[in-house]
Scaffold this motif. Sequence first.
Motif, PDB file in Angstrom:
ATOM      1  N   MET A   1       0.828  -1.203   0.000  1.00  0.00           N
ATOM      2  CA  MET A   1       0.000   0.000   0.000  1.00  0.00           C
ATOM      3  C   MET A   1       0.866   1.258   0.000  1.00  0.00           C
ATOM      4  O   MET A   1       0.486   2.282  -0.554  1.00  0.00           O
ATOM      5  CB  MET A   1      -0.931  -0.039   1.211  1.00  0.00           C
ATOM      6  N   LYS A   2       2.058   1.148   0.645  1.00  0.00           N
ATOM      7  CA  LYS A   2       2.965   2.282   0.718  1.00  0.00           C
ATOM      8  C   LYS A   2       3.393   2.729  -0.677  1.00  0.00           C
ATOM      9  O   LYS A   2       3.412   3.920  -0.974  1.00  0.00           O
ATOM     10  CB  LYS A   2       4.184   1.898   1.564  1.00  0.00           C
ATOM     11  N   ARG A   5       0.627   4.599  -2.585  1.00  0.00           N
ATOM     12  CA  ARG A   5       0.501   5.973  -2.100  1.00  0.00           C
ATOM     13  C   ARG A   5       1.629   6.849  -2.657  1.00  0.00           C
ATOM     14  O   ARG A   5       1.406   7.975  -3.098  1.00  0.00           O
ATOM     15  CB  ARG A   5       0.525   5.983  -0.571  1.00  0.00           C
ATOM     16  N   GLN A   6       2.862   6.319  -2.655  1.00  0.00           N
ATOM     17  CA  GLN A   6       3.990   7.092  -3.150  1.00  0.00           C
ATOM     18  C   GLN A   6       3.880   7.346  -4.654  1.00  0.00           C
ATOM     19  O   GLN A   6       4.171   8.448  -5.124  1.00  0.00           O
ATOM     20  CB  GLN A   6       5.303   6.377  -2.812  1.00  0.00           C
ATOM     21  N   ALA A   8       1.122   7.508  -6.247  1.00  0.00           N
ATOM     22  CA  ALA A   8       0.021   8.468  -6.403  1.00  0.00           C
ATOM     23  C   ALA A   8       0.524   9.892  -6.211  1.00  0.00           C
ATOM     24  O   ALA A   8       0.119  10.805  -6.953  1.00  0.00           O
ATOM     25  CB  ALA A   8      -1.097   8.152  -5.412  1.00  0.00           C
ATOM     26  N   ALA A  51       7.739  10.416   1.690  1.00  0.00           N
ATOM     27  CA  ALA A  51       6.469  10.216   0.991  1.00  0.00           C
ATOM     28  C   ALA A  51       6.655   9.759  -0.450  1.00  0.00           C
ATOM     29  O   ALA A  51       5.692   9.318  -1.083  1.00  0.00           O
ATOM     30  CB  ALA A  51       5.639  11.495   1.024  1.00  0.00           C
TER      31      ALA A  51
END
Length: 125
Positions: A1-2, A5-6, A8, A51
Amino acid sequence: MKYVRQFAVILTVSFLGEVLRAVLPLPVPASIYGLLLMLAALGLHIIPLHAVKDAGKFLVEIMPLMFIPAAVGLTESWGRISPILIELLIVTAVSTVFVMAVSGRVTQFVIRKEQKGDRDERTAE
């Protein structure tokens, strides 16, 4: 999931680069706008490095794969390239040497400046 997100975050910044290219009447590619936006966001700590760090590392690792379509395009254009092959090789060699020289000089300048700053800090203490 990390990673999702990154990616994205990176894609969002890239999309904003596309928006800037569409809005601004300058002949600048959207990818350059995206890179400048990412640099500004990271430098101003709007986006923390953690991030995007892992996804960015992954993209850098697979970067050689991104050149395969360009190489295939060159082979398909061989008919147009072959008459000017010598000129292309000369321009490529000269520009490569130029970029290496400028990069080396800039790197030396930055290293010397950092070393001078370190010496100035030590003498001030």
